[in-house]
Write a protein that holds these residues in place. Structure first.
Motif, PDB file in Angstrom:
ATOM      1  N   UNK A   1      56.086  -2.893 -12.107  1.00 46.82           N
ATOM      2  CA  UNK A   1      56.004  -1.852 -13.132  1.00 46.82           C
ATOM      3  C   UNK A   1      56.290  -0.494 -12.511  1.00 46.82           C
ATOM      4  N   UNK A   2      57.002   0.354 -13.274  1.00 47.62           N
ATOM      5  CA  UNK A   2      57.244   1.727 -12.826  1.00 47.62           C
ATOM      6  C   UNK A   2      56.998   2.689 -13.969  1.00 47.62           C
ATOM      7  N   UNK A   3      56.187   3.694 -13.705  1.00 46.42           N
ATOM      8  CA  UNK A   3      55.917   4.749 -14.679  1.00 46.42           C
ATOM      9  C   UNK A   3      56.754   5.972 -14.335  1.00 46.42           C
ATOM     10  N   UNK A   4      57.386   6.559 -15.344  1.00 45.25           N
ATOM     11  CA  UNK A   4      58.096   7.828 -15.211  1.00 45.25           C
ATOM     12  C   UNK A   4      57.813   8.597 -16.495  1.00 45.25           C
ATOM     13  N   UNK A   5      56.774   9.430 -16.458  1.00 45.06           N
ATOM     14  CA  UNK A   5      56.202   9.984 -17.688  1.00 45.06           C
ATOM     15  C   UNK A   5      56.286  11.507 -17.721  1.00 45.06           C
ATOM     16  N   UNK A   6      56.737  12.026 -18.871  1.00 47.15           N
ATOM     17  CA  UNK A   6      56.717  13.473 -19.123  1.00 47.15           C
ATOM     18  C   UNK A   6      56.083  13.714 -20.487  1.00 47.15           C
ATOM     19  N   UNK A   7      55.035  14.534 -20.530  1.00 51.67           N
ATOM     20  CA  UNK A   7      54.372  14.850 -21.789  1.00 51.67           C
ATOM     21  C   UNK A   7      53.511  16.091 -21.610  1.00 51.67           C
ATOM     22  N   UNK A   8      53.090  16.671 -22.745  1.00 54.34           N
ATOM     23  CA  UNK A   8      52.271  17.875 -22.703  1.00 54.34           C
ATOM     24  C   UNK A   8      51.196  17.816 -23.778  1.00 54.34           C
ATOM     25  N   UNK A   9      49.969  18.134 -23.407  1.00 54.20           N
ATOM     26  CA  UNK A   9      48.847  18.223 -24.347  1.00 54.20           C
ATOM     27  C   UNK A   9      48.442  19.683 -24.398  1.00 54.20           C
ATOM     28  N   UNK A  10      48.566  20.283 -25.577  1.00 54.59           N
ATOM     29  CA  UNK A  10      48.359  21.719 -25.719  1.00 54.59           C
ATOM     30  C   UNK A  10      46.922  22.044 -26.123  1.00 54.59           C
ATOM     31  N   UNK A  11      46.528  23.258 -25.824  1.00 52.00           N
ATOM     32  CA  UNK A  11      45.195  23.731 -26.183  1.00 52.00           C
ATOM     33  C   UNK A  11      45.030  23.729 -27.703  1.00 52.00           C
ATOM     34  N   UNK A  12      43.871  23.274 -28.150  1.00 53.77           N
ATOM     35  CA  UNK A  12      43.560  23.266 -29.569  1.00 53.77           C
ATOM     36  C   UNK A  12      44.122  22.094 -30.339  1.00 53.77           C
ATOM     37  N   UNK A  13      44.679  21.097 -29.630  1.00 54.19           N
ATOM     38  CA  UNK A  13      45.289  19.961 -30.314  1.00 54.19           C
ATOM     39  C   UNK A  13      44.690  18.639 -29.841  1.00 54.19           C
ATOM     40  N   UNK A  14      44.766  17.662 -30.749  1.00 48.60           N
ATOM     41  CA  UNK A  14      44.419  16.279 -30.420  1.00 48.60           C
ATOM     42  C   UNK A  14      45.720  15.495 -30.344  1.00 48.60           C
ATOM     43  N   UNK A  15      45.985  14.913 -29.199  1.00 49.28           N
ATOM     44  CA  UNK A  15      47.238  14.187 -28.956  1.00 49.28           C
ATOM     45  C   UNK A  15      46.940  12.715 -28.700  1.00 49.28           C
ATOM     46  N   UNK A  16      47.732  11.846 -29.314  1.00 50.49           N
ATOM     47  CA  UNK A  16      47.582  10.406 -29.132  1.00 50.49           C
ATOM     48  C   UNK A  16      48.681   9.883 -28.215  1.00 50.49           C
ATOM     49  N   UNK A  17      48.304   8.941 -27.367  1.00 53.26           N
ATOM     50  CA  UNK A  17      49.260   8.195 -26.552  1.00 53.26           C
ATOM     51  C   UNK A  17      49.160   6.740 -26.980  1.00 53.26           C
ATOM     52  N   UNK A  18      50.222   6.231 -27.589  1.00 52.45           N
ATOM     53  CA  UNK A  18      50.200   4.866 -28.101  1.00 52.45           C
ATOM     54  C   UNK A  18      51.233   4.021 -27.380  1.00 52.45           C
ATOM     55  N   UNK A  19      51.026   2.710 -27.433  1.00 49.59           N
ATOM     56  CA  UNK A  19      51.943   1.778 -26.803  1.00 49.59           C
ATOM     57  C   UNK A  19      51.284   0.423 -26.679  1.00 49.59           C
ATOM     58  N   UNK A  20      52.098  -0.593 -26.462  1.00 51.58           N
ATOM     59  CA  UNK A  20      51.584  -1.949 -26.308  1.00 51.58           C
ATOM     60  C   UNK A  20      50.803  -2.072 -25.011  1.00 51.58           C
ATOM     61  N   UNK A  21      50.022  -3.140 -24.895  1.00 57.07           N
ATOM     62  CA  UNK A  21      49.324  -3.401 -23.635  1.00 57.07           C
ATOM     63  C   UNK A  21      50.336  -3.515 -22.500  1.00 57.07           C
TER      64      UNK A  21
END
Length: 281
Positions: free
Chosen positions: A14-34
């Motif tokens: 397995x290899x992870x290559x992840x880019x994302x941002x969680x901003x102040x004042x927000x609720x962010x979901x990360x979804x995906x299969x097992x």
């Protein structure tokens, strides 16, 4: 609050290559299969594992440089972690006060009373829902908490208990300068709670959208092979073969409803987007 820029982590299969941002004042979901990379991403953010390359920053600093005070501003609920089941909540209180110098004991005890969590009963005797509530309460009752990292906090719970936990998270966000990153397999929780959603698959982010945009503008076109041939595909994001023809994901639902009234169009949902974005072409 959180920023990942091509954060990479490699395992044998397995290899992870992840880019994302969680901003102040927000609720962010990360979804995906097992196995898609959610837990690995959470561990990178918490500094439990280190990236081989790329950047992982929390509160504007690399995770490795966070001070003790900054780390104490993060509340965590992990699906595979919990308290010794031989302890009682009364036993936990001095532990929590030692972990968090500004632990709000009075608020915590009030919440325990509100949610009928007995102080003298061993945790092993708690129901699944009671254990889930306890984990969330310990994360939010730190007065300095600015960020919550929640891995499947509502998994295996009935509707009433899930809604109680979601209400706790909404209350946590009231000051306006806090953030939550949450993963869940229950789309109804995410649709009613989160400001935006990331989809991760095979270690990479494949989709990011504001939740209200997804629910209002996205749709699933159900078309026969004949309809598919004449369809304007400019606004088709992904498609998946079905027994009747094709299920096509679009972010311009209204366009197709107005110009192809003979085509069946369903409202988009988190589950449908996940299915087609991960399994479509």
């Amino acid at each position: 609050m959180i920023r990942l820029e091509h954060a990479k982590k490699t395992y044998s299969d397995f290899q992870l290559d992840c880019s994302m941002e969680i901003r102040e004042g927000q609720i962010t979901a990360l979804i995906g299969a097992n196995g898609a990379g959610k837990s690995t991403t959470f561990k990178l953010i918490l500094g439990l594992i280190r990236p081989e390359s790329g950047e992982v920053a929390v509160f504007g600093h690399p995770v490795s440089e966070l001070t003790i005070e900054e780390r104490q501003q993060i509340g965590v609920v992990l699906s595979d972690a919990g308290f010794s089941e031989y302890l009682t909540i009364k036993d936990l209180l001095p532990i929590l006060e030692a972990l968090y110098p500004v632990f709000d004991k009075e608020r915590f005890c009030n919440y325990c009373e509100r949610f009928s969590l007995p102080m003298d009963k061993k945790i092993r005797e708690f129901s699944t829902g009671m254990k889930a509530k306890l984990k969330v309460l310990t994360a939010i009752c730190n007065r300095d908490a600015r960020l919550l990292i929640l891995d499947e906090p509502t998994a295996g719970l009935d509707v009433m208990v899930r809604e109680e936990i979601l209400d706790l998270l909404r209350e946590f966000m009231i000051p306006g300068d806090r953030s939550i990153l949450i993963s869940s397999h229950i789309s109804s929780d995410l649709e009613g709670l989160c400001d935006d959603i990331y989809l991760i698959d095979h270690g990479q982010i494949h989709f990011h959208e504001q939740t209200d945009v997804l629910l209002e503008q996205y749709g699933i076109l159900k078309v026969t092979p004949e309809q598919y041939e004449t369809l304007d595909k400019e606004w088709i994001l992904k498609e998946k073969e079905e027994s009747y023809g094709y299920a096509c994901l679009t972010n311009q639902k209204q366009y197709y409803m107005e110009n192809w009234p003979q085509i069946a169009v369903e409202n988009g949902s988190v589950d449908q987007v996940l299915m087609i974005m991960a399994g479509g072409r």
